[in-house]
Design a protein around this motif. Sequence first.
Motif, short mmCIF file in Angstrom:
data_model
loop_
_atom_site.label_atom_id
_atom_site.label_comp_id
_atom_site.label_asym_id
_atom_site.label_seq_id
_atom_site.Cartn_x
_atom_site.Cartn_y
_atom_site.Cartn_z
N SER A 1 0.80 -1.22 0.00
CA SER A 1 0.00 0.00 0.00
C SER A 1 0.84 1.27 0.00
O SER A 1 0.34 2.34 -0.34
CB SER A 1 -0.93 0.01 1.22
N ILE A 2 2.10 1.18 0.37
CA ILE A 2 2.96 2.37 0.38
C ILE A 2 3.77 2.44 -0.90
O ILE A 2 3.76 3.45 -1.61
CB ILE A 2 3.91 2.35 1.61
N ASN B 1 -6.01 7.72 -1.88
CA ASN B 1 -5.49 6.74 -0.94
C ASN B 1 -4.27 7.28 -0.19
O ASN B 1 -4.15 7.15 1.03
CB ASN B 1 -5.10 5.47 -1.69
N GLU B 2 -3.36 7.91 -0.92
CA GLU B 2 -2.16 8.46 -0.29
C GLU B 2 -2.52 9.62 0.64
O GLU B 2 -1.93 9.78 1.72
CB GLU B 2 -1.18 8.93 -1.36
N LEU C 1 -6.68 1.69 3.90
CA LEU C 1 -5.98 2.09 2.68
C LEU C 1 -6.36 1.09 1.60
O LEU C 1 -5.89 -0.05 1.61
CB LEU C 1 -4.47 2.12 2.90
N ARG D 1 -3.71 8.23 3.84
CA ARG D 1 -2.57 7.73 4.63
C ARG D 1 -1.88 8.87 5.36
O ARG D 1 -1.51 8.75 6.54
CB ARG D 1 -1.59 6.99 3.73
N GLN D 2 -1.70 10.00 4.68
CA GLN D 2 -0.93 11.10 5.26
C GLN D 2 -1.72 11.88 6.32
O GLN D 2 -1.12 12.44 7.23
CB GLN D 2 -0.44 12.04 4.16
#
Length: 434
Positions: free
Chosen positions: A23-24, A215-216, A230, A219-220
């Motif tokens: 996911s990253i 999505n990112e 995510l 996360r952030q």
Amino acid sequence: MTDAAPKGFEQTTAYVKAPARDSIGDQQDVAGLVENILADVRARGDAAVRDYSVKFDRADVDVFEVSMADREAAVAELDPQTRADTEFAIDNVRRFAEAQLATILPLEVEPLPGLHLGHRVIPIDRVGCYVPGGRFPLLSAPIMTIVPGKVAGCREVVACLPPNAHRAMIAGCHLSGADRIFRIGGAQAIAAMAFGTESVPQVNKIVGPGNAFVNEAKRQVFGPVGIDQLAGPSEIFVLADASGDPRLIATDLLAQAEHDVRTRVGLITTDRAVAEQTAAEVTRQLETLETAGIAGQSWADYGEIVLCADEAAMIAYSDHVAAEHLQVHTRDAHGLAARLRNYGSLFIGENASVVYSDKTVGTNHTLPTMGAGRYTGGLWVGSYVKIATHQWLDDEAVLKVGPPASRQSASEGLDGHMKAAQVRVDRLHQAATA
């Protein structure tokens, strides 16, 4: 396709095309851009959101919030059958969410005389639902995120969708019960909900799927606000023995493959004939599938067929994959299903197509991907509530728990803790001897 034995699964023959994902790492190329967008929206609010709407969506929006008149007009524009089908799905999702909520009960126990422990089920105050635009108007998307929030009792459910999304999506948000709807998409929508702007209220939790930028961004921003998960590209795997129908399996695989060119689709089977015939069926059906440009690329790049020596190996490989959607096409589908542990949602028997859950049956289609099914389930009504504990102590309980708490604190060198634990015990002893 070439034979390969995945590490740890020596009893399998895998025809694997899907590359490794995480996911990253899948989103490293967008992380820096998203970081800048979040910082800009946090600093400049609506002005930054407007700039990014022009830049990324080619939409110059004067007023972000959709008025009630426009919401009602969007509903009126719906084809009558589309509206009826949408309301059918909403009713099913609501009924299932209500049934789930009924299982989440407040608690009051007295494990020791005078020691009262418990928890309350508290709805999250304000949630933000990201509703993706996509290539097509995905009317099921707002249902899955908005309806459970309303059932849970959240004070306010806010929806954001791209400014160029089909107007039917606005109707879907309205019918699902959104309190406020904003025409903001992408990472800037996540930023607006996470930090708040002049127009958009700050939310406590953000739910809903989106593209790599969404999505990112989720996360952030995680920490100051909660997120559901995510979510990566969609996934479907089918478990089949010799009773599996290759035509049906291929149809279901391609139904998910048309979501995105990065959809991961796979068959895990104990029967070589089913494996080979399914591969042939996929090729045949792609010839007439209108979305073959998407589904065919997904199959070519991320398709997977795994031939297992026996049922135990099939289960082991499936639990390793932890597919978002997992269909079971075996003679004893319920028996096999009971032995599976890792998946987003389980579809037992040939009649249980993922498409039904995607659209109308009532279970939520916002599910864990990229192996997250090993530790979590999907979005559900429980995602919109907090289980918050409480306690109170009668005098007799203080005399039971106080001395060990005082001693433990002293052994840890925490003098303040020790005194706070002991003072109540000493007070009770003094009162008893007075």
